[in-house]
Design a protein around this motif. Structure first.
Motif, short mmCIF file in Angstrom:
data_model
loop_
_atom_site.label_atom_id
_atom_site.label_comp_id
_atom_site.label_asym_id
_atom_site.label_seq_id
_atom_site.Cartn_x
_atom_site.Cartn_y
_atom_site.Cartn_z
N VAL A 39 6.49 86.52 8.94
CA VAL A 39 6.24 85.51 7.90
C VAL A 39 4.75 85.21 7.86
O VAL A 39 4.14 84.91 8.89
N TRP A 67 4.77 85.43 13.48
CA TRP A 67 4.03 84.57 12.54
C TRP A 67 2.61 85.08 12.37
O TRP A 67 1.96 85.48 13.35
N VAL A 110 8.07 85.67 3.32
CA VAL A 110 9.02 86.17 4.32
C VAL A 110 9.26 87.66 4.13
O VAL A 110 9.65 88.10 3.04
N GLU A 147 3.90 72.67 7.95
CA GLU A 147 4.75 72.78 9.15
C GLU A 147 3.85 73.06 10.36
O GLU A 147 3.84 72.29 11.32
N HIS A 161 8.54 80.80 -0.31
CA HIS A 161 8.94 79.42 -0.56
C HIS A 161 7.87 78.49 0.02
O HIS A 161 6.93 78.96 0.66
N SER A 216 9.84 81.48 15.44
CA SER A 216 11.20 81.45 14.87
C SER A 216 11.18 81.06 13.40
O SER A 216 10.14 80.69 12.85
N LEU A 217 12.37 81.13 12.77
CA LEU A 217 12.55 80.49 11.47
C LEU A 217 12.34 78.99 11.68
O LEU A 217 12.67 78.47 12.76
N THR A 218 11.81 78.29 10.69
CA THR A 218 11.58 76.85 10.87
C THR A 218 12.70 76.01 10.24
O THR A 218 12.63 74.79 10.24
C1 LIG Z 1 14.20 83.07 4.96
C2 LIG Z 1 13.98 81.88 5.86
C3 LIG Z 1 15.04 81.19 6.38
C4 LIG Z 1 14.77 80.11 7.21
N1 LIG Z 1 13.48 79.74 7.47
C5 LIG Z 1 12.49 80.47 6.94
S1 LIG Z 1 10.85 80.01 7.30
N2 LIG Z 1 10.67 78.49 6.89
O1 LIG Z 1 10.70 80.11 8.74
O2 LIG Z 1 9.98 80.86 6.55
N3 LIG Z 1 12.69 81.52 6.14
#
Ligand SMILES: Cc1ccnc(S(N)(=O)=O)n1
Ligand SMILES: [Zn+2]
Length: 260
Positions: A142, A208, A120, A105, A93, A196-198
């Motif tokens: 990621v 990362w 991801v 980001e 994404h 972490s996830l962002t």
């Molecule tokens: C699948 C997923 C969920 C939330 N955030 C992310 S991200 N933006 O860290 O890649 N990926």
């Protein structure tokens, strides 16, 4: 009902901690990559084994546009670099800004890029599902790729052309046969750190791997991202999907390593 987090004034990144306290944790993402990063000669190259990789669908989840992959086998994995196991590609994404504004980001020495692509992956050796892996410390990897404005990207149009089919939140459509190898920059040199996830739930489960070289996309192609909407077709509000990025978070003593 679940918190409707987003990127607006009333539900944006500064408020996410009210429903997701880990937002103020010790290994949050994104971060700023400083000018000087320690070079770690023991860091091998990252290997992206995407040859048998094919996409399944493209969707609008109300936060970004997502290309989904079949992760039921080891068809498309990354390994090497800082990773102890192979990680399976689940989806990719993007995050982007408003017209003429940057929207990456991660930042590099304080500088933002126009957009950032996230590939991801999850550790199917140690965990039985993506959701379990997403909540575990070594669960996700990621790969981040910066997008800068320049010439048209030769392959990105297949994605931007499909966007009119997923304009509204909750829409999904077939999108088979896309191999993300065509979105990689020429060099796979990278920075790596634990984060972490962002977006919520902001789990601190991500290794990362940020590629140093950006890819070029045209302003016209980026403009097609902004035709997407945060809102669903049935909603009265029509909110253009843009500025869907979280700003850099405190490093809190973490080490960032650089491949050669
Ligand atoms: C699948 C997923 C969920 C939330 N955030 C992310 S991200 N933006 O860290 O890649 N990926
Ligand atoms: Zn992302």
């Amino acid at each position: 009902k679940g918190n409707h987090w987003g990127y607006g004034k009333e539900n944006g990144p500064d408020l996410w901690h009210t429903h997701y306290p880990v937002a103020q944790g010790s290994r949050q993402s994104p971060i700023d990559i400083p000018r000087q990063v320690s070079h770690d000669p023991s860091l091998g190259p990252i290997v992206l084994d995407y040859d048998h990789c094919t996409s399944i669908s493209i969707s609008n989840n109300g936060h970004s546009v997502v290309v989904n992959f079949d992760d039921t086998d080891e068809r498309s994995v990354i390994h090497g670099g800082p990773l102890e196991n192979p990680y399976r590609l689940k989806q990719f994404h993007f995050h982007w800004g408003g017209k003429g504004c940057d929207g990456s980001e991660h930042t590099v020495a304080g500088n933002s890029y126009a957009s950032e692509l996230h590939l991801v992956h999850w550790n199917a050796v140690k965990y039985t599902s993506f959701d379990h892996a997403a909540a575990a410390p070594e669960g996700l990897a990621v790969v981040g790729i910066f997008l800068e404005t320049g010439d048209d990207h030769r392959w990105l149009h297949t994605i931007t052309d499909a966007m009119y089919m997923v304009k509204y939140k909750g829409s999904i459509t077939d999108f088979k046969g896309f191999n993300p190898k065509c979105l990689l920059p020429s060099s796979l040199h990278y920075w790596t750190y634990l984060g972490s996830l962002t977006t919520p739930p902001l789990h601190e489960s991500v290794t990362w791997i940020l590629l140093k070289d950006p890819i070029a996309v045209s302003e016209k192609q980026l403009g097609k991202f902004r035709l997407l909407q945060f809102t669903g077709e049935e909603e009265d509000q029509r909110l253009r999907m843009e500025n869907n990025f979280r700003p850099p978070q405190p490093l809190k003593g973490r080490r960032i390593r650089s491949s050669n």
